[in-house]
Scaffold this motif. Structure first.
Motif, PDB file in Angstrom:
ATOM      1  N   THR A 116       0.826  -1.200   0.000  1.00 58.35           N
ATOM      2  CA  THR A 116       0.000   0.000   0.000  1.00 58.35           C
ATOM      3  C   THR A 116       0.860   1.250   0.000  1.00 58.35           C
ATOM      4  N   ASP A 117       2.030   1.175   0.597  1.00 54.07           N
ATOM      5  CA  ASP A 117       2.912   2.331   0.588  1.00 54.07           C
ATOM      6  C   ASP A 117       3.348   2.657  -0.839  1.00 54.07           C
ATOM      7  N   ALA A 118       3.475   1.648  -1.686  1.00 57.47           N
ATOM      8  CA  ALA A 118       3.912   1.853  -3.063  1.00 57.47           C
ATOM      9  C   ALA A 118       2.929   2.697  -3.848  1.00 57.47           C
ATOM     10  N   ILE A 119       1.646   2.676  -3.493  1.00 58.58           N
ATOM     11  CA  ILE A 119       0.687   3.485  -4.239  1.00 58.58           C
ATOM     12  C   ILE A 119       0.124   4.623  -3.396  1.00 58.58           C
ATOM     13  N   GLY A 120       0.675   4.860  -2.221  1.00 59.56           N
ATOM     14  CA  GLY A 120       0.339   6.037  -1.440  1.00 59.56           C
ATOM     15  C   GLY A 120      -0.953   5.968  -0.647  1.00 59.56           C
ATOM     16  N   ILE A 121      -1.479   4.795  -0.371  1.00 61.07           N
ATOM     17  CA  ILE A 121      -2.708   4.735   0.418  1.00 61.07           C
ATOM     18  C   ILE A 121      -2.502   4.050   1.765  1.00 61.07           C
ATOM     19  N   PHE A 124      -4.360   5.314   4.773  1.00 58.80           N
ATOM     20  CA  PHE A 124      -5.787   5.014   4.840  1.00 58.80           C
ATOM     21  C   PHE A 124      -6.032   3.550   5.200  1.00 58.80           C
ATOM     22  N   VAL A 125      -5.305   2.652   4.557  1.00 53.50           N
ATOM     23  CA  VAL A 125      -5.519   1.224   4.775  1.00 53.50           C
ATOM     24  C   VAL A 125      -5.160   0.828   6.202  1.00 53.50           C
ATOM     25  N   LYS A 131      -9.609  -7.531   9.384  1.00 53.09           N
ATOM     26  CA  LYS A 131     -10.378  -8.293   8.401  1.00 53.09           C
ATOM     27  C   LYS A 131     -10.410  -7.561   7.058  1.00 53.09           C
ATOM     28  N   CYS A 132     -10.559  -6.246   7.088  1.00 53.84           N
ATOM     29  CA  CYS A 132     -10.547  -5.457   5.856  1.00 53.84           C
ATOM     30  C   CYS A 132      -9.174  -5.508   5.193  1.00 53.84           C
ATOM     31  N   LYS A 133      -8.130  -5.384   5.990  1.00 55.86           N
ATOM     32  CA  LYS A 133      -6.776  -5.436   5.440  1.00 55.86           C
ATOM     33  C   LYS A 133      -6.531  -6.747   4.708  1.00 55.86           C
ATOM     34  N   GLU A 134      -6.990  -7.855   5.303  1.00 52.81           N
ATOM     35  CA  GLU A 134      -6.782  -9.173   4.684  1.00 52.81           C
ATOM     36  C   GLU A 134      -7.485  -9.266   3.340  1.00 52.81           C
ATOM     37  N   VAL A 135      -8.740  -8.843   3.280  1.00 56.22           N
ATOM     38  CA  VAL A 135      -9.516  -8.930   2.044  1.00 56.22           C
ATOM     39  C   VAL A 135      -8.919  -8.023   0.970  1.00 56.22           C
ATOM     40  N   ILE A 136      -8.590  -6.791   1.334  1.00 57.85           N
ATOM     41  CA  ILE A 136      -8.043  -5.835   0.364  1.00 57.85           C
ATOM     42  C   ILE A 136      -6.692  -6.307  -0.150  1.00 57.85           C
ATOM     43  N   ASN A 166     -17.909  -3.308   1.898  1.00 56.90           N
ATOM     44  CA  ASN A 166     -17.898  -2.471   3.105  1.00 56.90           C
ATOM     45  C   ASN A 166     -16.539  -1.809   3.331  1.00 56.90           C
ATOM     46  N   CYS A 167     -15.460  -2.552   3.090  1.00 57.04           N
ATOM     47  CA  CYS A 167     -14.110  -2.015   3.296  1.00 57.04           C
ATOM     48  C   CYS A 167     -13.797  -0.915   2.288  1.00 57.04           C
ATOM     49  N   ILE A 168     -14.197  -1.121   1.050  1.00 55.55           N
ATOM     50  CA  ILE A 168     -13.973  -0.088   0.025  1.00 55.55           C
ATOM     51  C   ILE A 168     -14.772   1.162   0.381  1.00 55.55           C
ATOM     52  N   GLN A 169     -15.980   0.985   0.893  1.00 54.08           N
ATOM     53  CA  GLN A 169     -16.789   2.132   1.307  1.00 54.08           C
ATOM     54  C   GLN A 169     -16.091   2.887   2.441  1.00 54.08           C
ATOM     55  N   GLN A 170     -15.510   2.154   3.383  1.00 54.52           N
ATOM     56  CA  GLN A 170     -14.776   2.796   4.470  1.00 54.52           C
ATOM     57  C   GLN A 170     -13.599   3.606   3.925  1.00 54.52           C
ATOM     58  N   LEU A 171     -12.878   3.049   2.945  1.00 51.08           N
ATOM     59  CA  LEU A 171     -11.757   3.771   2.332  1.00 51.08           C
ATOM     60  C   LEU A 171     -12.243   5.037   1.639  1.00 51.08           C
ATOM     61  N   ARG A 172     -13.340   4.920   0.915  1.00 50.27           N
ATOM     62  CA  ARG A 172     -13.902   6.101   0.227  1.00 50.27           C
ATOM     63  C   ARG A 172     -14.206   7.218   1.226  1.00 50.27           C
ATOM     64  N   GLU A 173     -14.821   6.843   2.334  1.00 56.00           N
ATOM     65  CA  GLU A 173     -15.177   7.836   3.354  1.00 56.00           C
ATOM     66  C   GLU A 173     -13.937   8.491   3.946  1.00 56.00           C
TER      67      GLU A 173
END
Length: 176
Positions: A116-121, A124-125, A131-136, A166-173
């Motif tokens: 995630t550091d490679a793409i700058g997020i 947020f992650v 559980k969200c980290k594992e799925v993403i 749900n995890c993507i929605q959390q990231l969007r927020e």
């Protein structure tokens, strides 16, 4: 440096200078994601060129109303990398791997923080639950299908789909 909206518009108008500037802006981030999926730097390099050429030819399909340019080109790259790993030639080339490949896997320590550091997020992650980290990580950074993620995480595919949404929605927020 021009603002991104102008650069993208010029890219869509087939301006080569805009192509070069966008390529320079995004090559490292997108290469990192592609490499995480294919695990081969020469294949990742080849795919990067293909991705940017495809984006160039299909630039008229990008719309800022649907999302950011980076996300659009990242999806092209991710899909290309996944397609590559599912190709017959790729699978055959990995059947007789040499020990260097396994050493690379062990030393690369293929974890979510580095990816995630490679793409700058990363910032947020890291705020998401485990559980969200594992799925993403499986779906977006390792190129797993939802079915493969379901098997890896030993959970029903419906749960993987719901958790992903749900995890993507959390990231969007978080980003907005």
């Amino acid at each position: 440096m021009k603002d991104l909206e102008t650069l993208v518009q010029q890219f869509q108008e087939k301006n080569q200078a805009a192509f070069k500037e966008l390529y320079g802006m995004y090559i490292n981030s997108i290469h990192g994601v592609v490499y995480n999926i294919v695990k081969d730097s020469s294949i990742a390099d080849e795919l990067m060129q293909d991705v940017f050429i495809k984006a160039w030819h299909k630039s008229d399909t990008y719309s800022s109303n649907k999302g950011r340019f980076f996300t659009w080109i990242l999806n092209i790259a991710r899909n290309a990398a996944i397609d590559k790993t599912r190709s017959k030639a790729f699978k055959q080339s990995k059947q007789n791997l040499n020990s260097d490949y396994f050493v690379d896997i062990i030393t690369s320590n293929d974890n979510l923080d580095r990816s995630t550091d490679a793409i700058g997020i990363k910032k947020f992650v890291t705020n998401l639950g485990q559980k969200c980290k594992e799925v993403i990580e499986l779906l977006y950074f390792k190129g797993f299908t939802q079915k493969e993620a379901s098997e890896e995480l030993k959970m029903p595919i419906g749960t993987v789909k719901t958790r992903n949404r749900n995890c993507i929605q959390q990231l969007r927020e978080m980003v907005l």
